[in-house]
Design an enzyme around this catalytic site. Structure first.
Site, PDB file in Angstrom:
ATOM      1  CB  CYS A 137      -0.885   0.004   1.249  1.00 47.31           C
ATOM      2  SG  CYS A 137      -2.073   1.377   1.299  1.00 47.31           S
ATOM      3  N   GLY A 192      -4.012  -2.792   0.968  1.00 49.77           N
ATOM      4  CA  GLY A 192      -4.140  -1.840  -0.125  1.00 49.77           C
ATOM      5  C   GLY A 192      -5.194  -0.777   0.086  1.00 49.77           C
ATOM      6  CD  GLU A 193      -7.484   4.012  -0.235  1.00 49.29           C
ATOM      7  OE1 GLU A 193      -7.454   3.763   0.983  1.00 49.29           O
ATOM      8  OE2 GLU A 193      -8.534   4.353  -0.813  1.00 49.29           O
ATOM      9  CB  SER A 226     -12.362   0.345   3.883  1.00 55.19           C
ATOM     10  OG  SER A 226     -11.802   1.056   4.958  1.00 55.19           O
ATOM     11  CB  SER A 249      -9.461   4.725   7.384  1.00 53.94           C
ATOM     12  OG  SER A 249      -9.902   3.438   6.992  1.00 53.94           O
ATOM     13  CG  LEU A 250     -11.918  10.869  10.631  1.00 54.41           C
ATOM     14  CD1 LEU A 250     -11.852  11.586   9.296  1.00 54.41           C
ATOM     15  CD2 LEU A 250     -13.131  11.352  11.427  1.00 54.41           C
ATOM     16  CG  ASN A 325      -3.815  -6.471  15.488  1.00 55.26           C
ATOM     17  OD1 ASN A 325      -3.240  -6.914  16.473  1.00 55.26           O
ATOM     18  ND2 ASN A 325      -3.953  -7.145  14.369  1.00 55.26           N
ATOM     19  CB  CYS A 368      -0.966  -8.909   7.676  1.00 47.46           C
ATOM     20  SG  CYS A 368      -1.621  -7.458   6.889  1.00 47.46           S
TER      21      CYS A 368
HETATM   22  N1  SAH Z   1      -6.689   1.348   2.841  1.00 47.04           N
HETATM   23  C1  SAH Z   1      -8.045   1.184   3.256  1.00 47.04           C
HETATM   24  C2  SAH Z   1      -8.469  -0.245   3.525  1.00 47.04           C
HETATM   25  C3  SAH Z   1      -7.536  -1.181   4.243  1.00 47.04           C
HETATM   26  S1  SAH Z   1      -7.361  -1.159   5.962  1.00 47.04           S
HETATM   27  C4  SAH Z   1      -8.311   2.041   4.467  1.00 47.04           C
HETATM   28  O1  SAH Z   1      -7.361   2.543   5.056  1.00 47.04           O
HETATM   29  O2  SAH Z   1      -9.470   2.256   4.800  1.00 47.04           O
HETATM   30  C5  SAH Z   1      -8.864  -1.502   6.757  1.00 47.04           C
HETATM   31  C6  SAH Z   1      -8.961  -0.795   8.099  1.00 47.04           C
HETATM   32  O3  SAH Z   1      -8.019  -1.343   9.064  1.00 47.04           O
HETATM   33  C7  SAH Z   1      -8.629   0.706   8.004  1.00 47.04           C
HETATM   34  O4  SAH Z   1      -9.575   1.445   8.747  1.00 47.04           O
HETATM   35  C8  SAH Z   1      -7.272   0.780   8.643  1.00 47.04           C
HETATM   36  O5  SAH Z   1      -6.967   2.064   9.096  1.00 47.04           O
HETATM   37  C9  SAH Z   1      -7.386  -0.260   9.733  1.00 47.04           C
HETATM   38  N2  SAH Z   1      -6.100  -0.683  10.293  1.00 47.04           N
HETATM   39  C10 SAH Z   1      -4.911  -0.772   9.688  1.00 47.04           C
HETATM   40  N3  SAH Z   1      -3.959  -1.189  10.533  1.00 47.04           N
HETATM   41  C11 SAH Z   1      -4.557  -1.381  11.722  1.00 47.04           C
HETATM   42  C12 SAH Z   1      -4.091  -1.799  12.997  1.00 47.04           C
HETATM   43  N4  SAH Z   1      -2.821  -2.099  13.210  1.00 47.04           N
HETATM   44  N5  SAH Z   1      -4.995  -1.881  14.008  1.00 47.04           N
HETATM   45  C13 SAH Z   1      -6.295  -1.573  13.782  1.00 47.04           C
HETATM   46  N6  SAH Z   1      -6.785  -1.174  12.600  1.00 47.04           N
HETATM   47  C14 SAH Z   1      -5.933  -1.065  11.579  1.00 47.04           C
END
Ligand code: SAH
Length: 391
Positions: A137, A192-193, A226, A249-250, A325, A368
């Site tokens: 990503c 990915g986005e 998302s 994802s705010l 996480n 991951c």
């Molecule tokens: N790129 C997109 C979709 C993938 S991530 C996005 O950012 O929305 C899906 C969700 O998991 C997103 O809200 C992201 O911010 C969140 N996320 C990523 N890493 C995380 C982590 N370590 N703990 C909790 N949520 C996480």
């Protein structure tokens, strides 16, 4: 004309050349094409046009991905069609299960060696697939494991669709205990986005929602895209007039902190991104989902809950709080439960619907750290038996 760079290949290092292939898009696959293009493709290969429907019925209708299992096809046709329309796109590297078999994660190797993941999550009333839209990503969110890897490449339409067809097949086999056998939801919350791979993700959505045998026949409403908040792409999505659910994802209600947590905020600010999200909700009539990973002492202060409440009050939106996480080596941690409860309380007091996402699949997230379960739920984590089911 585009001039491609010449990559010097050293004859002394054949192994290095073999193991470190350059990222490249995969060969064409049935799922890249709509039904009319499939017809054209099979006739070009010297097959009758009806083969397109036959192949499509196997793949989308019966979830058969291996041409050798399509036994009503003559052997000669199978040989002709496999390379051009059903090449192997995804090779499973590992399959992990937890939550008593209700959550299963698959690690895939793509044709060029890139790795991506998908997750299947079973609930008593539904089965959800969480899929990847890119290998790596480019958005660089510091709390996200995939964000640390950088972008390798976009996935093709079929690489996205094939993850879902595979997972639908797993569900249909009855492997997700305690859940219905039909996969009904897809969330683009894997690696990915999605909106950075816009045309392919959109085509994948169309294929997943087209009725069989053209597609998988899922409902648009049951698909969630998302995004970090790529405003021009969100505006483009509004113009498509789809009914898919949008998640934003705010992670912070103020630009100072969001600039750090979601670096793309340096380009499109909180106010602008929320505006686009609210416009999406108005067009689709569907509530948007505001994703907010709660990070201890970073974004979990009561004043930030109040500010978020103020921004969302009266809007067609709900908040989905995700306990962070932690990624390996990260300095950040999830917020303590009392802090989380206070955050929820303040948002609800402001009249904003709020849920805390369950920690489904957390035990198998290790590699991951990103593939948080894609469905909002206040259910507890459930059984934590961590079983490796295949290598
Ligand atoms: N790129 C997109 C979709 C993938 S991530 C996005 O950012 O929305 C899906 C969700 O998991 C997103 O809200 C992201 O911010 C969140 N996320 C990523 N890493 C995380 C982590 N370590 N703990 C909790 N949520 C996480």
């Amino acid at each position: 004309m585009t001039i491609l760079p010449v990559i010097p290949i050293s004859p002394d290092q054949p192994d290095a050349v073999q193991t470190r292939r350059r990222p490249s898009m995969p060969p064409r696959h049935l799922a890249d094409l709509d039904l009319a293009a499939r017809r054209a493709a099979v006739t070009e290969l010297g097959e009758p046009a009806f083969r397109a429907k036959q192949l499509s019925t196997h793949y989308f209708g019966r979830l058969v991905r291996d041409i050798d299992e399509m036994t009503d096809l003559p052997a000669a046709s199978r040989a002709r069609l496999t390379d051009d329309l059903l090449p192997t796109l995804l090779t499973p590297m590992r399959e992990l299960a937890c939550d008593d078999g209700a959550t299963r994660k698959t690690l895939w190797r793509l044709h060029d060696g890139a790795l991506v993941e998908s997750v299947l999550m079973g609930y008593p009333d539904r089965v959800t697939a969480c899929v990847s839209s890119q290998a790596g990503c480019g958005m660089a969110c510091p709390f996200c494991a995939t964000g640390q890897q950088g972008l390798t490449r976009n996935l093709s339409i079929a690489e996205i669709v094939d993850q879902v067809v595979y997972l639908a097949g797993v569900a249909a086999s009855g492997a997700v205990t305690g859940s219905p056998p039909r996969l009904s939801r897809v969330v683009f919350m894997g690696m990915g986005e999605p909106l950075a791979n816009y045309p392919r993700v959109l085509a994948a959505v169309r294929r997943l929602t087209a009725p069989a045998p053209e597609g998988l026949g899922l409902s648009q409403r049951h698909i969630t895209v998302s995004t970090v908040g790529l405003v021009p792409a969100m505006r483009r999505l509004i113009a498509e007039q789809l009914n898919v659910t949008l998640a934003l994802s705010l992670h912070a209600p103020d630009d100072d902190l969001r600039d750090e947590l979601v670096p793309v905020n340096q380009r499109w600010k909180v106010a602008e991104v929320l505006d686009a999200a609210f416009d999406y909700a108005a067009q689709s009539g569907r509530r948007i989902s505001i994703e907010y990973a709660l990070i201890r002492d970073v974004n979990d202060q009561p004043w930030r809950a109040d500010l978020l409440g103020k921004l969302l009050r009266g809007k067609l939106a709900h908040v989905n709080l995700i306990p962070l996480n932690p990624t390996p080596g990260s300095k950040w941690d999830a917020s303590p439960k009392p802090v989380e409860r206070e955050f929820v309380h303040r948002l609800r007091a402001a009249g904003v619907a709020t849920t805390v996402r369950d920690t489904r699949g957390r035990e198998i997230d290790g590699a991951c750290g990103q593939l948080a379960a894609g469905e909002l739920s206040e259910a507890s984590a459930g059984g934590a038996a961590d079983a490796e089911v295949a290598q």
